[in-house]
Design a protein around this motif. Structure first.
Motif, PDB file in Angstrom:
ATOM      1  N   ARG A   1       0.873  -1.180   0.000  1.00  0.00           N
ATOM      2  CA  ARG A   1       0.000   0.000   0.000  1.00  0.00           C
ATOM      3  C   ARG A   1       0.903   1.221   0.000  1.00  0.00           C
ATOM      4  O   ARG A   1       1.700   1.411   0.913  1.00  0.00           O
ATOM      5  N   ASP A   2       0.789   2.042  -1.033  1.00  0.00           N
ATOM      6  CA  ASP A   2       1.602   3.243  -1.157  1.00  0.00           C
ATOM      7  C   ASP A   2       0.721   4.480  -1.051  1.00  0.00           C
ATOM      8  O   ASP A   2      -0.272   4.591  -1.770  1.00  0.00           O
ATOM      9  N   VAL A   3       1.089   5.387  -0.139  1.00  0.00           N
ATOM     10  CA  VAL A   3       0.350   6.636   0.054  1.00  0.00           C
ATOM     11  C   VAL A   3       1.193   7.766  -0.520  1.00  0.00           C
ATOM     12  O   VAL A   3       2.362   7.917  -0.169  1.00  0.00           O
ATOM     13  N   TYR A   4       0.585   8.547  -1.420  1.00  0.00           N
ATOM     14  CA  TYR A   4       1.291   9.658  -2.061  1.00  0.00           C
ATOM     15  C   TYR A   4       0.862  10.983  -1.449  1.00  0.00           C
ATOM     16  O   TYR A   4      -0.297  11.165  -1.096  1.00  0.00           O
ATOM     17  N   ASP A   5       1.792  11.881  -1.341  1.00  0.00           N
ATOM     18  CA  ASP A   5       1.572  13.181  -0.699  1.00  0.00           C
ATOM     19  C   ASP A   5       0.860  14.139  -1.649  1.00  0.00           C
ATOM     20  O   ASP A   5       1.468  15.029  -2.229  1.00  0.00           O
ATOM     21  N   THR A   6      -0.423  13.897  -1.814  1.00  0.00           N
ATOM     22  CA  THR A   6      -1.265  14.769  -2.637  1.00  0.00           C
ATOM     23  C   THR A   6      -2.432  15.212  -1.769  1.00  0.00           C
ATOM     24  O   THR A   6      -2.592  14.749  -0.653  1.00  0.00           O
ATOM     25  N   PHE A   7      -3.251  16.116  -2.297  1.00  0.00           N
ATOM     26  CA  PHE A   7      -4.446  16.505  -1.562  1.00  0.00           C
ATOM     27  C   PHE A   7      -5.654  16.259  -2.432  1.00  0.00           C
ATOM     28  O   PHE A   7      -5.773  16.865  -3.496  1.00  0.00           O
ATOM     29  N   PRO A   8      -6.571  15.388  -2.037  1.00  0.00           N
ATOM     30  CA  PRO A   8      -6.471  14.476  -0.894  1.00  0.00           C
ATOM     31  C   PRO A   8      -5.399  13.408  -1.165  1.00  0.00           C
ATOM     32  O   PRO A   8      -5.005  13.207  -2.309  1.00  0.00           O
ATOM     33  N   PRO A   9      -4.937  12.724  -0.117  1.00  0.00           N
ATOM     34  CA  PRO A   9      -3.891  11.716  -0.313  1.00  0.00           C
ATOM     35  C   PRO A   9      -4.321  10.634  -1.306  1.00  0.00           C
ATOM     36  O   PRO A   9      -5.476  10.201  -1.307  1.00  0.00           O
ATOM     37  N   THR A  10      -3.405  10.241  -2.157  1.00  0.00           N
ATOM     38  CA  THR A  10      -3.650   9.171  -3.116  1.00  0.00           C
ATOM     39  C   THR A  10      -3.086   7.884  -2.536  1.00  0.00           C
ATOM     40  O   THR A  10      -1.938   7.853  -2.104  1.00  0.00           O
ATOM     41  N   VAL A  11      -3.901   6.848  -2.510  1.00  0.00           N
ATOM     42  CA  VAL A  11      -3.462   5.539  -2.020  1.00  0.00           C
ATOM     43  C   VAL A  11      -3.539   4.565  -3.185  1.00  0.00           C
ATOM     44  O   VAL A  11      -4.556   4.482  -3.877  1.00  0.00           O
ATOM     45  N   GLU A  12      -2.452   3.851  -3.392  1.00  0.00           N
ATOM     46  CA  GLU A  12      -2.385   2.902  -4.494  1.00  0.00           C
ATOM     47  C   GLU A  12      -1.902   1.550  -3.966  1.00  0.00           C
ATOM     48  O   GLU A  12      -1.027   1.493  -3.100  1.00  0.00           O
ATOM     49  N   TYR A  13      -2.493   0.495  -4.477  1.00  0.00           N
ATOM     50  CA  TYR A  13      -2.123  -0.861  -4.079  1.00  0.00           C
ATOM     51  C   TYR A  13      -1.417  -1.535  -5.241  1.00  0.00           C
ATOM     52  O   TYR A  13      -1.801  -1.368  -6.402  1.00  0.00           O
ATOM     53  N   SER A  14      -0.388  -2.304  -4.918  1.00  0.00           N
ATOM     54  CA  SER A  14       0.308  -3.056  -5.956  1.00  0.00           C
ATOM     55  C   SER A  14       0.685  -4.434  -5.431  1.00  0.00           C
ATOM     56  O   SER A  14       0.824  -4.636  -4.218  1.00  0.00           O
TER      57      SER A  14
END
Length: 112
Positions: free
Chosen positions: A70-83
């Motif tokens: 699970r990767d959380v990116y520093d955006t607004f709102p936060p982007t969460v991506e699963y790989s």
């Protein structure tokens, strides 16, 4: 042919695998992620019939078993991506075999 050689160890390893992959959704989620990393809603759309609550629970379990990251990116709102992880990708042959067995099973049982 199924062999019972080393039965206790074999049973334990099969039990471990079943516990990591238990339920009807985990392998379908991994199959969805095998193509590319995805956001929660993308997975939800691809894995037809799964509820958001169940998807959340299954993703946490897959992450705990090091099959998904699970990767959380520093955006607004936060982007969460699963790989899928390399450990998750090691299930590719299992998924292929399940696919072929499922086709044969459907043909034998349903006749289609």
């Amino acid at each position: 042919m199924l062999s019972k050689a080393g039965c206790p160890k074999t049973m334990l390893s099969i039990k471990d695998a079943l516990e990591a992959l238990e339920g009807r959704w985990k392998l379908l989620i991994l199959f969805s992620l095998a193509e590319s990393p995805k956001r929660f809603k993308q997975i939800s759309k691809e894995v037809t019939g799964i509820t958001d609550k169940t998807l959340s629970k299954e993703l946490k379990s897959l992450e705990a078993n090091k099959l998904v990251s699970r990767d959380v990116y520093d955006t607004f709102p936060p982007t969460v991506e699963y790989s899928i992880t390399p450990h998750g990708l090691s299930l590719e042959k299992v998924l292929d075999e399940l696919h072929f067995w499922g086709l044969a099973h459907r043909k034998k049982v349903i006749g289609k």
